[in-house]
Design a protein around this motif. Sequence first.
Motif, PDB file in Angstrom:
ATOM      1  N   UNK A 436       0.817  -1.204   0.000  1.00  0.00           N
ATOM      2  CA  UNK A 436       0.000   0.000   0.000  1.00  0.00           C
ATOM      3  C   UNK A 436       0.858   1.264   0.000  1.00  0.00           C
ATOM      4  N   UNK A 437       1.962   1.199   0.699  1.00  0.00           N
ATOM      5  CA  UNK A 437       2.819   2.376   0.824  1.00  0.00           C
ATOM      6  C   UNK A 437       3.625   2.623  -0.434  1.00  0.00           C
ATOM      7  N   UNK A 438       4.158   1.562  -1.025  1.00  0.00           N
ATOM      8  CA  UNK A 438       5.078   1.722  -2.146  1.00  0.00           C
ATOM      9  C   UNK A 438       4.350   1.732  -3.485  1.00  0.00           C
ATOM     10  N   UNK A 439       3.595   0.679  -3.769  1.00  0.00           N
ATOM     11  CA  UNK A 439       3.006   0.546  -5.096  1.00  0.00           C
ATOM     12  C   UNK A 439       1.762   1.406  -5.276  1.00  0.00           C
ATOM     13  N   UNK A 440       0.821   1.300  -4.337  1.00  0.00           N
ATOM     14  CA  UNK A 440      -0.462   1.986  -4.516  1.00  0.00           C
ATOM     15  C   UNK A 440      -0.306   3.498  -4.398  1.00  0.00           C
ATOM     16  N   UNK A 441       0.434   3.966  -3.417  1.00  0.00           N
ATOM     17  CA  UNK A 441       0.591   5.412  -3.247  1.00  0.00           C
ATOM     18  C   UNK A 441       1.348   6.025  -4.414  1.00  0.00           C
ATOM     19  N   UNK A 442       2.341   5.323  -4.939  1.00  0.00           N
ATOM     20  CA  UNK A 442       3.075   5.850  -6.083  1.00  0.00           C
ATOM     21  C   UNK A 442       2.188   5.915  -7.327  1.00  0.00           C
ATOM     22  N   UNK A 443       1.288   4.955  -7.477  1.00  0.00           N
ATOM     23  CA  UNK A 443       0.456   4.895  -8.674  1.00  0.00           C
ATOM     24  C   UNK A 443      -0.716   5.857  -8.612  1.00  0.00           C
ATOM     25  N   UNK A 444      -1.358   5.973  -7.453  1.00  0.00           N
ATOM     26  CA  UNK A 444      -2.584   6.762  -7.350  1.00  0.00           C
ATOM     27  C   UNK A 444      -2.412   8.055  -6.565  1.00  0.00           C
ATOM     28  N   UNK A 445      -1.297   8.220  -5.890  1.00  0.00           N
ATOM     29  CA  UNK A 445      -1.123   9.407  -5.072  1.00  0.00           C
ATOM     30  C   UNK A 445      -1.875   9.371  -3.763  1.00  0.00           C
ATOM     31  N   UNK A 446      -2.439   8.228  -3.428  1.00  0.00           N
ATOM     32  CA  UNK A 446      -3.158   8.046  -2.164  1.00  0.00           C
ATOM     33  C   UNK A 446      -3.023   6.591  -1.739  1.00  0.00           C
ATOM     34  N   UNK A 447      -3.164   6.370  -0.450  1.00  0.00           N
ATOM     35  CA  UNK A 447      -2.934   5.019   0.068  1.00  0.00           C
ATOM     36  C   UNK A 447      -4.087   4.076  -0.244  1.00  0.00           C
ATOM     37  N   UNK A 448      -5.274   4.591  -0.388  1.00  0.00           N
ATOM     38  CA  UNK A 448      -6.439   3.745  -0.574  1.00  0.00           C
ATOM     39  C   UNK A 448      -7.002   3.215   0.727  1.00  0.00           C
ATOM     40  N   UNK A 449      -6.232   3.350   1.816  1.00  0.00           N
ATOM     41  CA  UNK A 449      -6.662   2.846   3.121  1.00  0.00           C
ATOM     42  C   UNK A 449      -6.360   3.893   4.185  1.00  0.00           C
ATOM     43  N   UNK A 450      -6.968   5.075   4.091  1.00  0.00           N
ATOM     44  CA  UNK A 450      -6.642   6.140   5.046  1.00  0.00           C
ATOM     45  C   UNK A 450      -7.009   5.787   6.481  1.00  0.00           C
ATOM     46  N   UNK A 451      -8.037   4.974   6.667  1.00  0.00           N
ATOM     47  CA  UNK A 451      -8.434   4.591   8.022  1.00  0.00           C
ATOM     48  C   UNK A 451      -7.670   3.384   8.542  1.00  0.00           C
ATOM     49  N   UNK A 452      -6.719   2.873   7.735  1.00  0.00           N
ATOM     50  CA  UNK A 452      -5.866   1.747   8.153  1.00  0.00           C
ATOM     51  C   UNK A 452      -6.712   0.543   8.566  1.00  0.00           C
ATOM     52  N   UNK A 453      -7.667   0.171   7.714  1.00  0.00           N
ATOM     53  CA  UNK A 453      -8.554  -0.952   8.017  1.00  0.00           C
ATOM     54  C   UNK A 453      -7.769  -2.250   8.133  1.00  0.00           C
ATOM     55  N   UNK A 454      -6.775  -2.437   7.267  1.00  0.00           N
ATOM     56  CA  UNK A 454      -5.988  -3.673   7.303  1.00  0.00           C
ATOM     57  C   UNK A 454      -5.256  -3.796   8.628  1.00  0.00           C
ATOM     58  N   UNK A 455      -4.667  -2.694   9.087  1.00  0.00           N
ATOM     59  CA  UNK A 455      -3.967  -2.740  10.378  1.00  0.00           C
ATOM     60  C   UNK A 455      -4.936  -2.949  11.533  1.00  0.00           C
ATOM     61  N   UNK A 456      -6.130  -2.382  11.437  1.00  0.00           N
ATOM     62  CA  UNK A 456      -7.119  -2.605  12.490  1.00  0.00           C
ATOM     63  C   UNK A 456      -7.489  -4.089  12.580  1.00  0.00           C
ATOM     64  N   UNK A 457      -7.682  -4.732  11.413  1.00  0.00           N
ATOM     65  CA  UNK A 457      -8.002  -6.163  11.419  1.00  0.00           C
ATOM     66  C   UNK A 457      -6.848  -6.968  12.008  1.00  0.00           C
TER      67      UNK A 457
END
Length: 936
Positions: A436-457
């Motif tokens: 999410x940090x490297x590939x997605x943010x570089x491609x879209x300019x945003x993490x896609x998971x601002x609320x950190x749902x994956x980390x919460x799970x």
Amino acid sequence: MAASSNAEQTQLQDMEEENAGMEEREMESDDDEEGMGVEHSDEEEEDDSSEDEKENEAEIQRLEEQLSINAFDYNCHVDLIKLLKQEGELIRLRKARQKMSELFPLTEEIWLDWLKDEIRLTEEEPNREKVYELFEKAIKDYICPDIWLEYAQYSIGGMGSPGGIEKVRSIFERALTAVGLHMTKGQTVWEAYREFENAILSTVQPPPGRIPSREEQELLNTQLERIHTLFRRQLAIPLMDMEATYAEYEEWSDQGVAETVVHQYKKALQQMEKCKALEEPLLAAEPPKLTEYQTYIDFELKEGDPPRVQITFERALAENCLVPDMWAKYNTYLDRQLKIKDLVISTHERAVRNCPWTMGLWKSYLLALERHGADHQTVSDVFEKALNAGFIQATDYVEIWQAYLDYLRRRVDFSKESSKELEELRGSFTRSLDYMKQDVEERFGESGDPSCVIMQIWAKIEALHCNNMQKARELWDIIMTKGNAKYANMWLEYYNLERSYGDAVHCRKALHRAVQCTSDYPEHVCEVLLTFERVEGSLEDWDVAVQKTETRLNRVNEQRAKVAEKEANLARQDGDRAEQRRKTKAEKKGQKKGHKEFRPREKRKAEQDDYHNEWKEDSAPKRHRGNKDQTAEECMETETGLSGRNAPPGYKPTPPSVKKAQEAAAQKQNDDKPELRNDNSSVFISNLAYTLEEPEEKLRTLFEPCGPINQIRPIFSNKGGFKGYCYVQFEAPVSVPEALKLDRREVEGRPMFVSPCVDKNKNPDFKVFKYNTSIEKQKIFISGLPFSCTKEQLEEISKKYGTVVEVRLVTYRSGKPKGLAYVEFADETQASQAVLKMDGMEIEGNKISVAISNPPRRNMMDKPGSSRPMTDLMPRQVYGSRGRGRTQLSLLPRSLHRQSAPVSKVENGNAATAVNTAGEAKPLSNSDFARMILNK
């Protein structure tokens, strides 16, 4: 059977001899032409052919190089295959087809061309197995009757080999299972199967006059029963022209038609009549026939016959293979109704091959693999393919990671303290965060998971299943450092986790941090902290909590007061500036009026008389000022601000005296009516056309159902023209919500904006652009339309591809069309079909461009008091496969762009300014202007 093989060889020899004979005749004709004195330039022909070959080879190399860069360019694959086939490069053609087949499902036409080429290349018996393997690949992409028929007919050529007849029958039976229920094309497969069995029958029948032996009679009876069975099976299925099949069976059968067969035939005939009402619209409609197929599928789902539902879905997908919703609906039916492993898995695989950009299809594919017990390596491989599929939104990657992590979590046996599966789960969580940090943010300019749902799970799994609260707390520390510490709901999530699996010490610590950091709902977290201390805290804890909450709330109230004061100051400053502008404007107007009074009265009157006399002449005389060749028609000014030949036919300019009276009336009309802003019972109407006639009466008709109207105040310019906005004041504030429901109501081709009357200086959030700035998947944007295109004409064109909800032509405020339009469909599937079919279409000689509506975000200045600073705005999505859209181009005229390089001199003396070495505009002197005039 050997006789059949020999017959084929004899036929091939005859074809070769015929070709040789044709070549000899061509050579003889060439000799005759030479003898008659016809001259041929062989060298020129060779040169032309060699040049064509070089050009084609260069194009082939270019396409191959392009595919090496982007292997997923579908059109490039198609062009390369066509060119290689044209050049006769059979080996390279085979490789190109194989590469394309690995990445994409091939269409029926591509498969049939490939299969026929391979059949011609592999005439030898030992190579038939390779063609069989190719047919097996072809029938997996789409359920196509023509491919199955070609497969069965090709297998007949090998029936002379051991087990050949049984292989042919096996292929025919598979074909009947796959496409035998096809209403319009299934009959051809049944007839081919019967013809094959009739051919076998002719080989087992004894010669006339000879009594067959017992074994021969048994063989004959068995073959006759096969043909009877085929007739019975076919007549029990609703197919087109089944009456002809019944008549053929009556003629063929010596025993007559059994009652059971007649009964089944009549039942199938009734079913065919029902389906015929759905088949006829399919035959009449043009591809992709999505609406007709949807109706057909709904009908079959209600009937509840699984084979017929399946064949209807397959027919629809053969023509709508790029419609994700159709694949999703088919997959859902197979998952919940049939539940046949091979069929379910193969269909899911075909779905993601056709629509790899659709995350939902990959997600359901992973679930289907797990549901049917696929091995772990297979599931992991499918997940890796999904990551490389190229989703269009950052959130899609979050969802596919969640689906895979859910699968890994279900594999873990948490009764064990450590296991290979648990380590893999933790490693995958870590990898997902890095991805999410490297590939997605570089491609879209945003993490896609601002609320950190994956980390919460992950934190919940560590706390619930692994009893590892230390790891859960570490994860929540990371979550809070990612900008979530200011949100009350995030702190309460963490508090609930500690409350369930932690201890009171960490609960108290989390709430104290929440009180300190929360900025959106500080009162709520303060109340939760006090409630917690009431239940579990000591008196000392209670005192600390009360002191901390009071201090925090006092600080929050002070900050809010400062913000309110700042907004009031800004509003006051804006009001002062507006008042100053009004005073300046009034002073200028007074000075201008004073200058006019000093002019001699006779001179002014003479000029007015000359002006009126000019426009009274019928022959369009020349004006005495300006260009001598410029006619009055070319110089006229219209109501819409257009001049010259853009003026409407029959337009007559308003004399100055009348204009002056109109300006005075408009000013009086604007001044007489009271100001309606900041009125709780008023609404503001904007975006109306300047050419709207009698706006007060038309708006009264529209808004009277909302409640009693006190007055309507349209705003006019100083010249008397309507400015496109007005105020509507009701007698009671309860009418305002009803009036706001009319927002976007179309008035003479333009959407009318209805807004509450508020002070925008005190409510900066109200300035946010009202149109949706996110992608609108069910709506398409069309540019390049001819100005003469009407709404009805565009609706008629668009409804071929789906249900049209709304058509809006974009116009200027003057009512003149811009050549742009928005068309909203019932769903995104129909919109995507419209893009595929309409993009590049010609309408009245104009080539239009069509794309999914994706309005650009409005520029928002980072002003004090603005609700959203510029740093919070995310860049727009990548332009995509269609490149940069026209609507994304800068609308700033080129003449206003700052020059990138300094200009040292004035070219031809035509520039009004020069640029110095610092890149700044330098005003020209009087001598410069004199030179310019003299040069002319």
